[in-house]
Scaffold this active site. Structure first.
Site, short mmCIF file in Angstrom:
data_model
loop_
_atom_site.label_atom_id
_atom_site.label_comp_id
_atom_site.label_asym_id
_atom_site.label_seq_id
_atom_site.Cartn_x
_atom_site.Cartn_y
_atom_site.Cartn_z
N GLU A 230 1.24 0.06 -3.43
CA GLU A 230 0.94 1.43 -2.98
C GLU A 230 -0.56 1.64 -2.87
OE1 GLU A 230 2.93 0.37 -5.39
OE2 GLU A 230 4.33 1.90 -6.06
N CYS B 207 -0.46 4.54 -9.71
CA CYS B 207 -0.28 4.77 -8.26
C CYS B 207 0.05 6.23 -7.98
CB CYS B 207 0.79 3.85 -7.70
SG CYS B 207 0.22 2.15 -7.58
#
Ligand code: THU
Length: 149
Positions: free
Chosen positions: A59, A95
């Site tokens: 991500e 993330c």
């Protein structure tokens, strides 16, 4: 929310990206794909390191590519995360905070749940996110810092 077509496209792009993963230590390839506010797509995979803590998740790879290619104003509309194992996998806490930094208010995250893919709004993805604080200077003056300032 997003259309079924866009959801399927993001999952397909994330699955393509996971094929590029460098994951010799975990053997857990991860892919991510995002669409920006103005319709551009960026993808990423996890890049591991023998010094494990230096690993970058899929991500964040996609998000850092987005910023380095488009500049600091870029915003994410939707982001999908996939794993080669095709098992449930939500974005990790680090993330989530990085996604939050560049998210539109109605951003959705797509990830594999226990059955099908789940589409989750950001508000549920990181409730109570850290988005502001007050910085106090040595002279006692203070300044409110918010995401992006
Ligand atoms: N990983 C990701 O890329 N994204 C996540 O959201 C969860 C974890 C990676 C990091 C590491 O390379 C492997 O998955 C095992 O933790």
């Amino acid at each position: 929310m997003i259309s079924e077509d866009l959801k399927e496209k993001l999952i397909r792009l994330a699955k393509e990206a996971q094929e590029k993963s460098y994951a010799p230590y975990s053997n857990f390839p991860v892919g991510a794909a995002l669409i920006t506010e103005d319709g551009d797509f960026f993808t990423g995979c996890n890049v591991e390191n023998i010094s494990y803590g230096l690993t970058n998740c899929g991500e964040r790879t996609a998000i850092f590519k987005m910023i380095s290619e488009k500049g600091p104003q870029a915003k994410i509309k939707a982001l999908a995360v996939t794993t080669k194992a095709d098992i449930p996998c939500t974005p990790c806490g680090a993330c989530r905070q990085v996604i939050q930094e560049f998210s539109l208010p109605d951003l959705v995250v797509i990830y594999k749940g226990s059955n099908d893919y789940v589409v989750m709004p950001m508000s549920q993805h990181l409730p109570g996110a850290f988005t502001e604080f007050v910085a106090v200077n040595q002279d006692g003056s203070s300044k409110r810092i918010q995401t992006g300032t």
